[in-house]
Design a protein around this motif. Structure first.
Motif, PDB file in Angstrom:
ATOM      1  N   LEU A  43       0.817  -1.217   0.000  1.00 40.16           N
ATOM      2  CA  LEU A  43       0.000   0.000   0.000  1.00 40.16           C
ATOM      3  C   LEU A  43       0.851   1.269   0.000  1.00 40.16           C
ATOM      4  O   LEU A  43       0.382   2.333  -0.404  1.00 40.16           O
ATOM      5  N   LYS A  44       2.095   1.143   0.439  1.00 43.12           N
ATOM      6  CA  LYS A  44       2.977   2.308   0.370  1.00 43.12           C
ATOM      7  C   LYS A  44       3.335   2.611  -1.075  1.00 43.12           C
ATOM      8  O   LYS A  44       3.558   3.759  -1.447  1.00 43.12           O
ATOM      9  N   LYS A  45       3.391   1.567  -1.882  1.00 41.74           N
ATOM     10  CA  LYS A  45       3.805   1.730  -3.285  1.00 41.74           C
ATOM     11  C   LYS A  45       2.656   2.176  -4.162  1.00 41.74           C
ATOM     12  O   LYS A  45       2.854   2.782  -5.205  1.00 41.74           O
ATOM     13  N   GLN A  46       1.433   1.824  -3.794  1.00 45.43           N
ATOM     14  CA  GLN A  46       0.328   2.010  -4.726  1.00 45.43           C
ATOM     15  C   GLN A  46      -0.959   2.370  -3.985  1.00 45.43           C
ATOM     16  O   GLN A  46      -1.301   1.744  -2.983  1.00 45.43           O
ATOM     17  N   ARG A  47      -1.656   3.327  -4.507  1.00 42.47           N
ATOM     18  CA  ARG A  47      -2.980   3.642  -3.955  1.00 42.47           C
ATOM     19  C   ARG A  47      -3.906   2.465  -4.175  1.00 42.47           C
ATOM     20  O   ARG A  47      -3.814   1.779  -5.183  1.00 42.47           O
ATOM     21  N   THR A  48      -4.800   2.293  -3.259  1.00 44.09           N
ATOM     22  CA  THR A  48      -5.725   1.173  -3.373  1.00 44.09           C
ATOM     23  C   THR A  48      -7.139   1.666  -3.114  1.00 44.09           C
ATOM     24  O   THR A  48      -7.351   2.525  -2.264  1.00 44.09           O
ATOM     25  N   THR A  49      -8.062   1.123  -3.870  1.00 39.99           N
ATOM     26  CA  THR A  49      -9.462   1.362  -3.532  1.00 39.99           C
ATOM     27  C   THR A  49     -10.008   0.081  -2.918  1.00 39.99           C
ATOM     28  O   THR A  49      -9.560  -1.009  -3.231  1.00 39.99           O
ATOM     29  N   ALA A  50     -10.934   0.253  -2.022  1.00 36.55           N
ATOM     30  CA  ALA A  50     -11.534  -0.908  -1.372  1.00 36.55           C
ATOM     31  C   ALA A  50     -13.008  -0.619  -1.190  1.00 36.55           C
ATOM     32  O   ALA A  50     -13.414   0.547  -1.143  1.00 36.55           O
ATOM     33  N   ALA A  51     -13.800  -1.660  -1.113  1.00 40.24           N
ATOM     34  CA  ALA A  51     -15.208  -1.477  -0.783  1.00 40.24           C
ATOM     35  C   ALA A  51     -15.448  -2.180   0.544  1.00 40.24           C
ATOM     36  O   ALA A  51     -15.302  -3.392   0.644  1.00 40.24           O
ATOM     37  N   ILE A  52     -15.726  -1.399   1.566  1.00 39.79           N
ATOM     38  CA  ILE A  52     -16.004  -1.973   2.883  1.00 39.79           C
ATOM     39  C   ILE A  52     -17.503  -1.876   3.108  1.00 39.79           C
ATOM     40  O   ILE A  52     -18.055  -0.776   3.129  1.00 39.79           O
ATOM     41  N   ASN A  53     -18.154  -3.000   3.226  1.00 42.42           N
ATOM     42  CA  ASN A  53     -19.624  -3.029   3.298  1.00 42.42           C
ATOM     43  C   ASN A  53     -20.234  -2.230   2.150  1.00 42.42           C
ATOM     44  O   ASN A  53     -21.224  -1.530   2.340  1.00 42.42           O
ATOM     45  N   GLY A  54     -19.605  -2.303   0.996  1.00 41.90           N
ATOM     46  CA  GLY A  54     -20.120  -1.626  -0.191  1.00 41.90           C
ATOM     47  C   GLY A  54     -19.695  -0.171  -0.302  1.00 41.90           C
ATOM     48  O   GLY A  54     -19.924   0.463  -1.324  1.00 41.90           O
ATOM     49  N   ARG A  55     -19.071   0.371   0.730  1.00 39.71           N
ATOM     50  CA  ARG A  55     -18.660   1.778   0.693  1.00 39.71           C
ATOM     51  C   ARG A  55     -17.288   1.869   0.033  1.00 39.71           C
ATOM     52  O   ARG A  55     -16.317   1.270   0.520  1.00 39.71           O
ATOM     53  N   GLU A  56     -17.197   2.617  -1.048  1.00 39.71           N
ATOM     54  CA  GLU A  56     -15.922   2.729  -1.772  1.00 39.71           C
ATOM     55  C   GLU A  56     -15.013   3.741  -1.090  1.00 39.71           C
ATOM     56  O   GLU A  56     -15.393   4.896  -0.926  1.00 39.71           O
ATOM     57  N   ILE A  57     -13.819   3.280  -0.758  1.00 42.09           N
ATOM     58  CA  ILE A  57     -12.850   4.187  -0.148  1.00 42.09           C
ATOM     59  C   ILE A  57     -11.535   4.105  -0.912  1.00 42.09           C
ATOM     60  O   ILE A  57     -11.291   3.152  -1.647  1.00 42.09           O
ATOM     61  N   VAL A  58     -10.710   5.131  -0.733  1.00 42.80           N
ATOM     62  CA  VAL A  58      -9.354   5.079  -1.275  1.00 42.80           C
ATOM     63  C   VAL A  58      -8.390   5.134  -0.095  1.00 42.80           C
ATOM     64  O   VAL A  58      -8.628   5.863   0.872  1.00 42.80           O
ATOM     65  N   VAL A  59      -7.350   4.320  -0.177  1.00 40.99           N
ATOM     66  CA  VAL A  59      -6.310   4.333   0.843  1.00 40.99           C
ATOM     67  C   VAL A  59      -5.032   4.767   0.154  1.00 40.99           C
ATOM     68  O   VAL A  59      -4.653   4.197  -0.880  1.00 40.99           O
ATOM     69  N   LEU A  60      -4.396   5.784   0.680  1.00 37.60           N
ATOM     70  CA  LEU A  60      -3.150   6.223   0.045  1.00 37.60           C
ATOM     71  C   LEU A  60      -2.117   6.610   1.082  1.00 37.60           C
ATOM     72  O   LEU A  60      -2.443   6.932   2.220  1.00 37.60           O
ATOM     73  N   TYR A  61      -0.872   6.531   0.624  1.00 40.37           N
ATOM     74  CA  TYR A  61       0.266   6.802   1.499  1.00 40.37           C
ATOM     75  C   TYR A  61       0.944   8.048   0.970  1.00 40.37           C
ATOM     76  O   TYR A  61       1.264   8.134  -0.219  1.00 40.37           O
ATOM     77  N   HIS A  62       1.146   9.016   1.853  1.00 38.12           N
ATOM     78  CA  HIS A  62       1.808  10.237   1.411  1.00 38.12           C
ATOM     79  C   HIS A  62       2.654  10.780   2.552  1.00 38.12           C
ATOM     80  O   HIS A  62       2.153  10.940   3.665  1.00 38.12           O
ATOM     81  N   ASP A  63       3.925  11.062   2.239  1.00 34.50           N
ATOM     82  CA  ASP A  63       4.821  11.684   3.217  1.00 34.50           C
ATOM     83  C   ASP A  63       4.822  10.969   4.567  1.00 34.50           C
ATOM     84  O   ASP A  63       4.674  11.602   5.612  1.00 34.50           O
ATOM     85  N   GLY A  64       4.941   9.662   4.527  1.00 27.54           N
ATOM     86  CA  GLY A  64       5.081   8.911   5.766  1.00 27.54           C
ATOM     87  C   GLY A  64       3.793   8.603   6.494  1.00 27.54           C
ATOM     88  O   GLY A  64       3.815   8.150   7.647  1.00 27.54           O
ATOM     89  N   LYS A  65       2.649   8.848   5.853  1.00 26.63           N
ATOM     90  CA  LYS A  65       1.383   8.641   6.563  1.00 26.63           C
ATOM     91  C   LYS A  65       0.337   8.028   5.634  1.00 26.63           C
ATOM     92  O   LYS A  65       0.294   8.355   4.448  1.00 26.63           O
ATOM     93  N   PHE A  66      -0.491   7.152   6.212  1.00 24.99           N
ATOM     94  CA  PHE A  66      -1.610   6.603   5.460  1.00 24.99           C
ATOM     95  C   PHE A  66      -2.859   7.452   5.678  1.00 24.99           C
ATOM     96  O   PHE A  66      -3.086   7.961   6.778  1.00 24.99           O
ATOM     97  N   TYR A  67      -3.660   7.542   4.622  1.00 19.52           N
ATOM     98  CA  TYR A  67      -4.943   8.254   4.697  1.00 19.52           C
ATOM     99  C   TYR A  67      -6.012   7.390   4.041  1.00 19.52           C
ATOM    100  O   TYR A  67      -5.729   6.658   3.091  1.00 19.52           O
ATOM    101  N   ALA A  68      -7.231   7.540   4.522  1.00 15.97           N
ATOM    102  CA  ALA A  68      -8.359   6.863   3.861  1.00 15.97           C
ATOM    103  C   ALA A  68      -9.537   7.821   3.837  1.00 15.97           C
ATOM    104  O   ALA A  68      -9.790   8.550   4.807  1.00 15.97           O
ATOM    105  N   MET A  69     -10.228   7.833   2.717  1.00 12.26           N
ATOM    106  CA  MET A  69     -11.433   8.671   2.622  1.00 12.26           C
ATOM    107  C   MET A  69     -12.386   8.071   1.595  1.00 12.26           C
ATOM    108  O   MET A  69     -11.999   7.175   0.831  1.00 12.26           O
ATOM    109  N   ASP A  70     -13.610   8.551   1.602  1.00 10.43           N
ATOM    110  CA  ASP A  70     -14.549   8.119   0.571  1.00 10.43           C
ATOM    111  C   ASP A  70     -13.928   8.384  -0.790  1.00 10.43           C
ATOM    112  O   ASP A  70     -13.291   9.414  -1.005  1.00 10.43           O
TER     113      ASP A  70
END
Ligand code: FES
Length: 155
Positions: free
Chosen positions: A26-53
């Motif tokens: 996940l540090k190398k590549q952004r990922t989208t996921a569907a958690i209970n059908g909710r689409e989110i993006v997980v991304l790594y930037h400047d030493g930190k992970f973030y997730a949002m709709d």
């Protein structure tokens, strides 16, 4: 390349941590996921992970394809559709405002408040977990997130 979409269904508790993948991947590549059908993006930037709709609060644009930019000291994702700027840490929508009553016409960055729902990310034993936000207040991005939930349930 936005990576694959991880489909996760966690029926027991909507707000328990869900494993998205390995930290090193996940540090190398952004990922989208569907958690209970909710689409989110997980991304790594400047030493930190973030997730949002994943769907932009404005008109449902694909935030996982957005560029990251520093705006006024805040790290933002720029929606590829109409260039709305959203802070990664808090999901606030930023805009530039000019006060017509002020002599200087230099626009200032202002916040519209939280527009995009952000989710909690934690890392344990090299795995990345996302816990969906359980904030009860409705947030603009919920509209598109709930649309995606409804369409995935119809499948
Ligand atoms: Fe994102 Fe319009 S859909 S800026």
């Amino acid at each position: 390349n936005d990576g694959g979409t991880v489909e996760i269904s966690n029926k027991k508790e909507a707000d328990s941590p869900v494993c998205i993948g390995r930290e090193e991947d996940l540090k190398k590549q952004r990922t989208t996921a569907a958690i209970n059908g909710r689409e989110i993006v997980v991304l790594y930037h400047d030493g930190k992970f973030y997730a949002m709709d994943c769907r932009c609060y404005h008109a449902g644009g694909p935030l996982h394809l957005g560029e990251i930019e520093d705006i006024n000291g805040q790290t933002c994702i720029i929606c590829p559709w109409h260039k709305y700027k959203i802070t990664l840490a808090t999901g606030e929508g930023l805009y530039q405002a000019i006060n017509p009553r002020e002599p200087s016409v230099t626009p200032k960055w202002r916040s519209k408040g939280v527009k995009q729902r952000t989710h909690h990310v934690s890392v344990e034993n090299g795995n990345v977990y996302v816990t969906l936000s359980d904030m009860a207040d409705s947030i603009d991005s919920d509209y598109y997130a709930e649309k995606s939930i409804n369409s995935s349930m119809k499948k």
